[in-house]
Design a protein around this motif. Structure first.
Motif, PDB file in Angstrom:
ATOM      1  N   ILE A 111      20.456 -38.702 -10.724  1.00 30.24           N
ATOM      2  CA  ILE A 111      21.108 -39.132 -11.967  1.00 30.24           C
ATOM      3  C   ILE A 111      20.880 -38.086 -13.060  1.00 30.24           C
ATOM      4  CG2 ILE A 111      21.020 -40.843 -13.831  1.00 30.24           C
ATOM      5  CD1 ILE A 111      20.488 -42.965 -11.655  1.00 30.24           C
ATOM      6  N   GLY A 112      19.683 -37.537 -13.111  1.00 32.89           N
ATOM      7  CA  GLY A 112      19.405 -36.480 -14.080  1.00 32.89           C
ATOM      8  C   GLY A 112      20.246 -35.245 -13.831  1.00 32.89           C
ATOM      9  N   LEU A 128      27.246 -42.780  -9.860  1.00 33.98           N
ATOM     10  CA  LEU A 128      26.518 -42.648  -8.599  1.00 33.98           C
ATOM     11  C   LEU A 128      26.675 -43.895  -7.743  1.00 33.98           C
ATOM     12  CD1 LEU A 128      24.679 -41.125  -6.705  1.00 33.98           C
ATOM     13  CD2 LEU A 128      22.714 -41.882  -8.065  1.00 33.98           C
ATOM     14  N   GLU A 129      26.658 -45.056  -8.350  1.00 31.19           N
ATOM     15  CA  GLU A 129      26.869 -46.286  -7.587  1.00 31.19           C
ATOM     16  C   GLU A 129      28.212 -46.261  -6.869  1.00 31.19           C
ATOM     17  OE1 GLU A 129      26.449 -49.528 -10.268  1.00 31.19           O
ATOM     18  OE2 GLU A 129      24.272 -49.302 -10.482  1.00 31.19           O
ATOM     19  N   ASP A 130      29.226 -45.786  -7.564  1.00 33.24           N
ATOM     20  CA  ASP A 130      30.553 -45.673  -6.945  1.00 33.24           C
ATOM     21  C   ASP A 130      30.538 -44.653  -5.807  1.00 33.24           C
ATOM     22  OD1 ASP A 130      31.553 -47.524  -8.735  1.00 33.24           O
ATOM     23  OD2 ASP A 130      32.373 -46.027 -10.113  1.00 33.24           O
ATOM     24  N   ALA A 131      29.816 -43.541  -6.016  1.00 34.54           N
ATOM     25  CA  ALA A 131      29.738 -42.512  -4.969  1.00 34.54           C
ATOM     26  C   ALA A 131      28.981 -43.031  -3.749  1.00 34.54           C
ATOM     27  CB  ALA A 131      29.063 -41.259  -5.524  1.00 34.54           C
ATOM     28  N   GLU A 132      27.935 -43.805  -3.966  1.00 40.78           N
ATOM     29  CA  GLU A 132      27.196 -44.388  -2.845  1.00 40.78           C
ATOM     30  C   GLU A 132      28.085 -45.335  -2.046  1.00 40.78           C
ATOM     31  OE1 GLU A 132      22.576 -44.734  -4.212  1.00 40.78           O
ATOM     32  OE2 GLU A 132      24.044 -45.828  -5.410  1.00 40.78           O
ATOM     33  N   ALA A 133      28.831 -46.160  -2.749  1.00 40.96           N
ATOM     34  CA  ALA A 133      29.743 -47.085  -2.069  1.00 40.96           C
ATOM     35  C   ALA A 133      30.812 -46.320  -1.298  1.00 40.96           C
ATOM     36  CB  ALA A 133      30.387 -48.022  -3.086  1.00 40.96           C
ATOM     37  N   ALA A 134      31.307 -45.236  -1.890  1.00 46.13           N
ATOM     38  CA  ALA A 134      32.313 -44.417  -1.211  1.00 46.13           C
ATOM     39  C   ALA A 134      31.731 -43.758   0.034  1.00 46.13           C
ATOM     40  CB  ALA A 134      32.860 -43.357  -2.166  1.00 46.13           C
TER      41      ALA A 134
END
Length: 396
Positions: A111-112, A128-134
């Motif tokens: 995140i940093g 990042l949450e969206d990228a993890e889900a993707a």
């Protein structure tokens, strides 16, 4: 009165419990992994060579099938942010006790990095949450993929971030690689088959469900830490709290809390140091028949304790690199007495660092012949660590 456990008895325990002494060999790779709690896997070849050194039979295919066909072994980013291989039934404990904290630290770090790069605008965490889900969705669709393949499946995963900004080795990397590392530490993805041979350091990735259809059992962190400490003490005790703290990468507070929840007994080690064993593990261990072993670099046994003098003696500077990673070692009756390497022609060359006697020399020679037959001409490349002094000398 506290019982004294000598270095001789510690070496006897090591030989039996680490499956190296006569009559102690494991039946299969998962049994080896359980005996060691987990098998060090930074260098992929060490998983194969270390496992087979502890089995009465088997070959490279035996370990490969356990890893990728039967899937009775699984790779985890765990203790000390290091990759280990362990048995499926032990994996949930390791994940909750160590990988979970690794995931949290790596997520904060990423995140940093995203914020510094301006990725995600005012909400890099949400991005990042969206990228993890993707990443999880793309991996499930493919079933198996490299980071580069996933980066082409979704624009979020193809986003590039700068590594080591401002330094001469500055580089760019698709965020897919970092996302996969996070998913693995969170228990959502797994390092699968390597892209090349069994010595390759590049892996394809798979959804966790291919190894564990129901996912990893959800252990509470504190309970998992206690269980991991118990398993470690059974395999590596007697040992000190500092040994456990180093091996796990925990803080002193976490280590002390886990040990306090166990029924342990204090013992006296050679030199007067305080050691710990499980309370039901105080019975003397008879010394096994003589044994020799050639263990690979980064093997779990020499990397199992912070204080190693009782089996390493004064040989550390010649057998460990500058980062504290052990190279290939020669063992005789629970002590490291030398090292081994491959010369320019690929032949195995052993070097004794002390006079261990003619019986040891013959046993080590036989072990070297078995190792050469197992390798079948394959050259090992220590890409994940520095060369040790002895390796440099033996390679010529």
């Amino acid at each position: 009165m506290r019982r004294a456990i000598s270095s001789t008895e510690r070496r006897a325990r090591l030989g039996v419990r680490h499956r190296l002494a006569p009559g102690a060999a494991a039946a299969d790779p998962p049994e080896v992994a359980r005996s060691l709690v987990a098998v060090h896997s930074t260098d992929p070849s060490s998983v194969y060579l270390g496992t087979l050194a502890r089995m009465a039979g088997g070959d490279l295919g035996t370990v490969e099938r356990a890893l990728y066909d039967d899937r009775t072994l699984i790779r985890l980013l765990a203790m000390r942010r290091t990759v280990f291989v362990t048995a499926l039934d032990v994996a949930p404990v390791v994940q909750a006790a160590c990988s979970r904290a690794v995931a949290e630290r790596e997520r904060r770090k990423l995140i940093g990095m995203l914020a510094e790069a301006g990725v995600g605008g005012a909400d890099p965490e949400g991005w990042l949450e969206d990228a993890e889900a993707a990443g999880e969705k793309a991996l499930a669709a493919r079933g198996e993929a490299t980071a580069a393949e996933l980066a082409s499946d979704d624009p979020l995963l193809g986003t590039q971030i700068v590594l080591s900004k401002g330094k001469k080795y500055e580089g760019r990397q698709n965020v897919a690689s970092r996302v996969l590392l996070l998913l693995a530490a969170q228990g959502r993805a797994v390092r699968g088959r390597p892209r090349g041979s069994w010595t390759s350091h590049q892996y394809r990735w798979s959804p966790l469900e291919l190894w564990c259809p129901d996912g990893l059992a959800d252990w509470e962190t504190g309970a998992a830490e206690v269980e991991l400490a118990r398993r470690w003490l059974r395999a590596y005790g007697p040992a000190t709290a500092d040994d456990l703290r180093w091996w796990t990468g925990w803080t002193k507070t976490r280590t002390a809390k886990a040990l306090a929840a166990l029924d342990t007994a204090e013992v006296v080690l050679d030199g007067g140091a305080d050691g710990l064993v499980l309370a039901d593990d105080l019975e003397p261990v008879p010394e096994p028949e003589p044994w020799a072993a050639l263990l690979p670099a980064l093997d779990s046994t020499p990397m199992g304790w912070q204080a190693r003098e009782w089996f390493l003696g004064e040989h550390g500077p010649k057998l460990f690199d500058r980062m504290g990673n052990v190279g290939p070692t020669v063992w005789w009756n629970g002590r490291i007495v030398g090292g081994w390497a491959q010369d320019r022609d690929g032949a195995i060359v052993c070097r004794f660092l002390e006079d261990a006697g003619s019986e040891a020399a013959a046993a080590v020679e036989a072990a070297a012949e078995r190792r050469a037959e197992l390798l079948g001409g394959v050259r090992l490349n220590p890409r994940t660590r520095g060369m040790t002094w002895l390796e440099e000398e033996l390679k010529g």
